[in-house]
Design an enzyme around this catalytic site. Structure first.
Site, PDB file in Angstrom:
ATOM      1  N   LEU A 583      97.477  32.166 -59.261  1.00  0.00           N
ATOM      2  CA  LEU A 583      98.362  32.114 -58.100  1.00  0.00           C
ATOM      3  C   LEU A 583      98.860  33.484 -57.654  1.00  0.00           C
ATOM      4  O   LEU A 583      99.241  33.655 -56.495  1.00  0.00           O
ATOM      5  CB  LEU A 583      99.550  31.202 -58.406  1.00  0.00           C
ATOM      6  CG  LEU A 583      99.181  29.775 -58.849  1.00  0.00           C
ATOM      7  CD1 LEU A 583     100.431  28.944 -59.057  1.00  0.00           C
ATOM      8  CD2 LEU A 583      98.258  29.116 -57.835  1.00  0.00           C
ATOM      9  N   ASN A 584      98.899  34.439 -58.571  1.00  0.00           N
ATOM     10  CA  ASN A 584      99.294  35.803 -58.215  1.00  0.00           C
ATOM     11  C   ASN A 584      98.534  36.740 -59.139  1.00  0.00           C
ATOM     12  O   ASN A 584      98.773  36.764 -60.350  1.00  0.00           O
ATOM     13  CB  ASN A 584     100.806  36.000 -58.373  1.00  0.00           C
ATOM     14  CG  ASN A 584     101.257  37.402 -57.959  1.00  0.00           C
ATOM     15  OD1 ASN A 584     100.671  38.413 -58.343  1.00  0.00           O
ATOM     16  ND2 ASN A 584     102.329  37.461 -57.182  1.00  0.00           N
ATOM     17  N   THR A 587     100.935  39.371 -61.199  1.00  0.00           N
ATOM     18  CA  THR A 587     101.760  38.847 -62.288  1.00  0.00           C
ATOM     19  C   THR A 587     100.903  38.155 -63.347  1.00  0.00           C
ATOM     20  O   THR A 587     101.254  38.159 -64.532  1.00  0.00           O
ATOM     21  CB  THR A 587     102.820  37.876 -61.748  1.00  0.00           C
ATOM     22  OG1 THR A 587     102.178  36.802 -61.043  1.00  0.00           O
ATOM     23  CG2 THR A 587     103.781  38.591 -60.815  1.00  0.00           C
ATOM     24  N   GLN A 591     100.831  38.917 -67.361  1.00  0.00           N
ATOM     25  CA  GLN A 591     101.015  37.923 -68.415  1.00  0.00           C
ATOM     26  C   GLN A 591      99.878  37.955 -69.427  1.00  0.00           C
ATOM     27  O   GLN A 591     100.107  37.885 -70.635  1.00  0.00           O
ATOM     28  CB  GLN A 591     101.124  36.531 -67.797  1.00  0.00           C
ATOM     29  CG  GLN A 591     102.465  36.262 -67.132  1.00  0.00           C
ATOM     30  CD  GLN A 591     103.599  36.286 -68.142  1.00  0.00           C
ATOM     31  OE1 GLN A 591     103.712  35.427 -68.995  1.00  0.00           O
ATOM     32  NE2 GLN A 591     104.431  37.305 -68.062  1.00  0.00           N
ATOM     33  N   GLU A 658     100.682  32.133 -72.463  1.00  0.00           N
ATOM     34  CA  GLU A 658     100.506  32.121 -73.912  1.00  0.00           C
ATOM     35  C   GLU A 658      99.065  32.286 -74.380  1.00  0.00           C
ATOM     36  O   GLU A 658      98.829  32.726 -75.506  1.00  0.00           O
ATOM     37  CB  GLU A 658     101.103  30.820 -74.476  1.00  0.00           C
ATOM     38  CG  GLU A 658     102.604  30.763 -74.218  1.00  0.00           C
ATOM     39  CD  GLU A 658     103.252  29.469 -74.675  1.00  0.00           C
ATOM     40  OE1 GLU A 658     103.624  29.385 -75.850  1.00  0.00           O
ATOM     41  OE2 GLU A 658     103.404  28.561 -73.840  1.00  0.00           O
TER      42      GLU A 658
END
Length: 718
Positions: A583-584, A587, A591, A658
């Site tokens: 989605l981005n 970012t 992650q 994660e």
């Protein structure tokens, strides 16, 4: 559509954070606000027999000392770790036995040092072993998974396999250590409670406080506007928020409790140590016939928490005969809790290390071994995968990493005293989504306001949710404002289990989509208050799925092992992921890289021990518990394969926070074996441990080959 989703939009709160304008839980300055400092228990088990507070109360600025004798009474807690200052019982070292409240932080700390506590100490037991007499098989493990699963006859199949691996691995206790320690500021006003807390979910905090203090939820407001990391340790309320509310009620002042970092390992949870036995049996063609993964771990005596480390083995590979078992023993230790990829991180380290060992036993490329054991459906449930592109991740990663030219022989690459090697491991993480609500409002000035009680723990949630809203509305991103982080907003699930964006983005998308359709039919100017649409995903996000939904990935590592010092340096890390629609891009990459860096720490530097005599974690600060720093990461890359999975949510997204940690430690460990020919099965791979293994390996080779070959082998004489 505006194309906002997928774009590398900058974080909306970035300027606030770098300029210091972003306020965290300790930075809400109520008039007359006091500070509080806890007093930890100095015994590993027993009870408090006396608390002398006279010297503490004499410290200038000290307002009160709360103990089990005078603290406000709480209702019985569903989570026993929150029953602070309610009885003289001490279940483990570090349990809080008093709280000093003062005008300043310095006075509170001085007062805490002056509190005199006496104890009746009892014998304690904190040593975990697979043969501990208290080991038992629980009914279920974290996440509600059965503790035991199996099919076929794995023992017989293992015994008759052409190739067999029977190995043990150990992952030590690990600690979350977010940048912002656990902190809460609480204030009571005419029976109403306002709390600013560093939490991954304000709704859960409000519900717990309401139950503990017997206060209607409607009279409690909890905010977590900015959170400096959590990694699971802030997923449920911790003692800081309970102590702050207790002290505020007792003193009539606003009170801040900011836990010192050295207190965190004992009171906010830790990743429990796990002892693994993995047995893999395969035919000469590499196809698994038997997969057995047994895990032993510890829990505290006051709360059962069982790391679900054998669960990934139920999903990863096709084996007609399999068994996964969890065992646990209750010890006088602090209660373990959630830490990034609980279960998956330690479980996949063991499984992926064992797969590498099996590949070596078979003389097969470790990537090809994994490809050969791809399941058609999820082995445990039999459900079809909603999408599974693990093979594509492995192939793409191999191409990008340059795997094709790899010499498979251990110790075959050398640069002076350095031995070089490469390793690979697979990764997986389940797709989760929980019911949440959101509201979207069109305002007369042409902007839009989206409100949802999401929590941004550094993941960029504000930005990504605004992108989801802008796309559904069909408007530019800059026209969408977003409010998150307060129980005064539409309720939402906590930020955990890589479920945040999927859980919150779902109602954001639906409410904005409904608003867009309503606006298309609307004529004339908007009313002064605007037009609003709401959405709630109860009954949808939590509905049983006919599909097995997981994200998958592949990790690659290149290491250099210094044969003189035993130091391991990771020259390259690469992760390739299949995690639905990204989605981005900005970012998401952050992650992935963050998870891989944390996995690097798990592999090389992060490790805690339990002091058997004192029942405590000696590694209680960042001077002794070593998290990776910039100098530890030479080159790290994250890539992904875009998946079109219609069985997830309206955005087609999977969690990404994660999975980055899951396979990294195994990839690094496998690379160290490739470099040295030594198989290390206990983390972390610290210089002392590696050097000892290299010397033992050399001594073994010398004994086998005799003096004539003393100059041979991958490890030169020192």
């Amino acid at each position: 559509m505006t194309g906002s989703v997928g774009a590398p939009a900058e974080r909306r709160e970035g300027r606030e954070k770098v300029s210091g304008a972003a306020r965290y839980a300790a930075e809400y300055h109520f008039p007359g606000r006091a500070q509080a400092w806890p007093v930890p228990a100095a015994v590993a088990r027993g009870r408090v027999t006396g608390v002398d507070t006279a010297e503490a109360l004499a410290v200038p600025g000290v307002l009160a000392v709360l103990t089990h004798e005078n603290a406000p009474r709480l209702a019985e807690a569903d989570d026993p770790t929150l029953a602070v200052l309610q009885s003289p019982r001490v279940p483990h070292r570090g349990w809080f036995v008093a709280l000093v409240v003062a005008e300043t932080l310095e006075a509170a700390r001085a007062g805490a040092a002056a509190v005199r506590v006496t104890y009746a100490a009892e014998e304690h037991d904190v040593a975990l072993s697979a043969s501990h007499p208290g080991v038992y098989v629980p009914e279920e493990v974290n996440g509600g998974y059965p503790a035991v699963r199996g099919q076929g006859d794995p023992e017989e199949a293992f015994g008759s396999s052409a190739a067999r691996i029977d190995v043990a691995y150990r992952v030590p206790p690990l600690h979350n250590h977010p940048m912002e320690p656990h902190t809460s500021t609480a204030h009571w006003d005419d029976g109403r409670l306002t709390v600013h807390t560093s939490s991954q979910g304000t709704g859960v905090v409000r519900a717990v406080l309401a139950a503990l203090f017997g206060t209607p939820k409607e009279r409690i407001v909890v905010t977590s506007e900015h959170v400096g990391g959590g990694f699971g340790s802030k997923g449920t309320p911790r003692p800081d928020v309970v102590l702050a509310a207790m002290a505020a009620r007792q003193t009539g002042r606003a009170v801040t409790v900011a836990l010192p970092r050295r207190f965190l390992p004992t009171v906010v949870g830790h990743r429990a140590p796990t002892l693994h036995r993995v047995r893999l049996g395969a035919g000469a063609d590499g196809r698994l016939s038997s997969l057995i993964h047994e895990v032993t771990t510890h829990t505290s005596r006051i709360k059962e928490f069982v790391e679900q480390a054998a669960v990934p083995a139920r999903v990863m590979y096709a084996a007609p005969h399999s068994s996964t078992v969890h065992r646990v023993t209750a010890l006088d230790v602090p209660s373990p809790s959630w830490m990034r990829a609980p279960g998956e991180a330690p479980g996949m380290y063991a499984l992926e290390s064992a797969m590498d060992e099996l590949a070596a036993e078979l003389g097969m490329d470790p990537i090809e071994l994994r490809v050969r054991n791809e399941p058609d459906t999820e082995p445990d449930s039999g459900k079809p995968f909603s999408s599974r592109h693990l093979v594509e991740c492995l192939r793409e990663g191999a191409r990008h990493f340059g795997w094709e030219g790899r010499d498979p022989r251990p110790g075959s690459r050398r640069e002076g005293p350095l031995l070089l090697g490469t390793g690979v491991a697979a990764a997986m993480y389940p797709v989760m989504a929980f019911p949440s609500a959101a509201a979207a409002r069109a305002l007369p000035d042409g902007t839009f306001l989206v409100r949802v009680n999401a929590t941004d723990i550094g993941t960029g949630a504000r930005t990504v949710l605004a992108q989801v809203g802008a796309d559904a509305l069909g408007v530019p991103l800059e026209r969408v404002r977003i409010e998150i982080g307060s129980t005064e907003l539409p309720s939402a699930s906590l930020a955990g289990g890589s479920s945040g964006t999927a859980s919150w983005g779902w109602p954001v998308h639906e409410s904005c989509d409904r608003l867009a359709r309503r606006l298309a039919e609307h004529t004339g100017p908007l009313p002064e208050q605007g037009l609003e649409e709401r959405a709630d995903t109860r009954g949808k996000a939590d509905a049983e799925s006919a599909w097995s939904r997981h994200a998958f990935g592949a990790h690659f590592a290149e290491v250099a092992v210094d044969t003189v010092t035993g130091e391991v340096r990771v020259a390259r890390l690469l992760g390739v992921y299949a995690a639905g629609h990204i989605l981005n891009a900005r970012t998401a990459r952050s992650q992935f890289v963050g998870g891989m860096t944390m996995g690097l720490g798990m592999a090389l530097t992060e490790g805690s021990t339990m002091d058997v005599a004192f029942g405590d974690f000696p590694e209680s600060d960042l001077a002794s518990y070593h998290v990776p720093v910039h100098a530890d990461v030479a080159e790290i890359e994250a890539h992904w394969i875009d998946e079109d999975d219609p069985h997830l949510n309206p955005m087609g997204s999977k969690g990404i926070g994660e999975i980055g940690i899951v396979g990294t430690a195994a990839a690094v460990g496998n690379a160290v074996h490739h470099a040295t020919g030594v198989r290390f099965r206990e983390l972390p791979l610290t210089p002392d441990r590696v050097l000892a293994g290299l010397l033992d390996h050399r001594a073994t080779n010398d004994a086998r080959t005799g003096p004539a070959a003393s100059g041979s082998g991958p490890v030169p004489r020192r």
